[in-house]
Design a protein around this motif. Structure first.
Motif, PDB file in Angstrom:
ATOM      1  N   SER A   1      -2.646  -0.852  -8.067  1.00 17.79           N
ATOM      2  CA  SER A   1      -2.499   0.141  -6.741  1.00 17.79           C
ATOM      3  C   SER A   1      -2.322  -0.506  -5.501  1.00 17.79           C
ATOM      4  O   SER A   1      -3.029  -1.624  -5.918  1.00 17.79           O
ATOM      5  CB  SER A   1      -4.111   0.697  -6.329  1.00 17.79           C
ATOM      6  N   ILE A   2      -2.262  -0.149  -4.592  1.00 15.48           N
ATOM      7  CA  ILE A   2      -1.665  -1.262  -2.735  1.00 15.48           C
ATOM      8  C   ILE A   2      -2.255  -0.132  -2.121  1.00 15.48           C
ATOM      9  O   ILE A   2      -1.427   0.505  -1.738  1.00 15.48           O
ATOM     10  CB  ILE A   2      -0.330  -1.701  -2.790  1.00 15.48           C
ATOM     11  N   VAL A   3      -2.607  -0.913  -1.089  1.00 14.37           N
ATOM     12  CA  VAL A   3      -2.936  -0.395  -0.213  1.00 14.37           C
ATOM     13  C   VAL A   3      -1.816  -0.828   1.509  1.00 14.37           C
ATOM     14  O   VAL A   3      -1.485  -1.797   0.937  1.00 14.37           O
ATOM     15  CB  VAL A   3      -3.876  -1.248   0.719  1.00 14.37           C
TER      16      VAL A   3
ATOM     17  N   VAL B   1      -2.172  -5.007   0.005  1.00  9.96           N
ATOM     18  CA  VAL B   1      -2.028  -4.705   1.178  1.00  9.96           C
ATOM     19  C   VAL B   1      -1.167  -5.026   1.770  1.00  9.96           C
ATOM     20  O   VAL B   1      -0.418  -6.346   1.873  1.00  9.96           O
ATOM     21  CB  VAL B   1      -2.887  -5.410   2.181  1.00  9.96           C
TER      22      VAL B   1
ATOM     23  N   ILE C   1      -2.476   3.867  -2.095  1.00  7.64           N
ATOM     24  CA  ILE C   1      -3.585   3.615  -1.335  1.00  7.64           C
ATOM     25  C   ILE C   1      -3.348   3.906   0.367  1.00  7.64           C
ATOM     26  O   ILE C   1      -2.957   2.591   0.780  1.00  7.64           O
ATOM     27  CB  ILE C   1      -5.232   2.915  -1.759  1.00  7.64           C
ATOM     28  N   TYR C   2      -3.626   5.061   1.124  1.00  5.76           N
ATOM     29  CA  TYR C   2      -3.739   5.027   2.647  1.00  5.76           C
ATOM     30  C   TYR C   2      -4.783   5.373   2.971  1.00  5.76           C
ATOM     31  O   TYR C   2      -5.397   6.062   2.847  1.00  5.76           O
ATOM     32  CB  TYR C   2      -1.825   5.407   2.672  1.00  5.76           C
TER      33      TYR C   2
ATOM     34  N   ARG D   1      -0.020   3.232  -7.407  1.00  9.85           N
ATOM     35  CA  ARG D   1      -0.520   3.777  -6.771  1.00  9.85           C
ATOM     36  C   ARG D   1      -0.497   3.378  -5.524  1.00  9.85           C
ATOM     37  O   ARG D   1      -0.531   2.501  -4.822  1.00  9.85           O
ATOM     38  CB  ARG D   1      -2.266   4.301  -6.916  1.00  9.85           C
TER      39      ARG D   1
ATOM     40  N   SER E   1      -8.066  -1.306  -3.846  1.00  9.96           N
ATOM     41  CA  SER E   1      -6.046  -2.057  -4.566  1.00  9.96           C
ATOM     42  C   SER E   1      -6.099  -3.227  -4.711  1.00  9.96           C
ATOM     43  O   SER E   1      -7.417  -4.435  -4.514  1.00  9.96           O
ATOM     44  CB  SER E   1      -6.364  -1.516  -2.550  1.00  9.96           C
ATOM     45  N   LYS E   2      -5.138  -3.819  -4.918  1.00  9.48           N
ATOM     46  CA  LYS E   2      -5.119  -4.875  -5.684  1.00  9.48           C
ATOM     47  C   LYS E   2      -3.901  -5.603  -5.243  1.00  9.48           C
ATOM     48  O   LYS E   2      -3.514  -6.550  -4.911  1.00  9.48           O
ATOM     49  CB  LYS E   2      -4.626  -5.198  -7.062  1.00  9.48           C
TER      50      LYS E   2
END
Length: 184
Positions: free
Chosen positions: A3-5, A101, A37-38, A35, A98-99
């Motif tokens: 996942s990434i923001v 940003v 993330i926001y 995924r 997250s992993k």
């Protein structure tokens, strides 16, 4: 990377290039099964990147404070939507999930989120990579200011180096993969 923001504007900006890049980022995240993330809104670049991930069959988690759910119009078709009380809770929850940003162009909120996570990384409160996608040179002046902060002795060079700067999505995703390969 699971996942990434993505931090970005709740407005679309005036240059269509920003929207195009938000769509491209969403598609690439979905294709890599990363995924998103926001902030949970459906307006501006935030809504664009979320819609692009969903359209491409990806997963999206939004995190939005209750008071903003009406202002930003919470995105109701996400994979998962978390409601929180404060902006601080929002930022904390997003990075917990997250992993990495990525910051796209945006306004005060985007810069607030970007600089807070950089401060957290500097203080070792957050361990993931942080990048700006410098679309159309959007972040050029900010990057000059960071360099000036180093020159004037307010920012250590190693802390300045915590921010990855790239012109393409593929560059950022490659940097993130390399970062996590080193950690593992």
């Amino acid at each position: 990377m699971q996942s990434i923001v993505v931090y970005c504007g709740s407005n679309p900006g005036t240059n269509m290039k920003y929207r195009e890049v938000a769509v491209e980022l969403g598609q690439k995240l979905a294709a890599r099964k990363i995924r998103l993330i926001y902030g949970g809104g459906n307006l501006g670049l935030m809504g664009t990147v979320a819609d692009a991930v969903l359209t491409a069959g990806g997963q999206v988690t939004g995190v939005i404070p209750n008071f903003l759910a009406q202002l930003e119009v919470a995105h109701n078709t996400l994979t998962e939507l978390h409601f929180v009380e404060t902006m601080h809770e929002r930022k904390f929850k997003m990075v917990q999930l997250s992993k990495g940003v990525i910051a796209l162009p945006g306004g005060y909120g985007t810069l607030d989120e970007l600089f807070e996570i950089l401060a957290w990384r500097q203080l070792k409160l957050y361990q993931g990579p942080i990048a700006v996608l410098n679309v159309n040179g959007f972040y050029d002046l900010m990057l000059k200011q960071l360099d000036r902060m180093v020159e004037e002795g307010f920012l250590k060079p190693e802390n300045r180096a915590l921010l990855i700067v790239a012109d393409t999505i593929d560059e950022i995703l490659s940097e993130f993969e390399a970062f996590w390969e080193e950690v593992i």
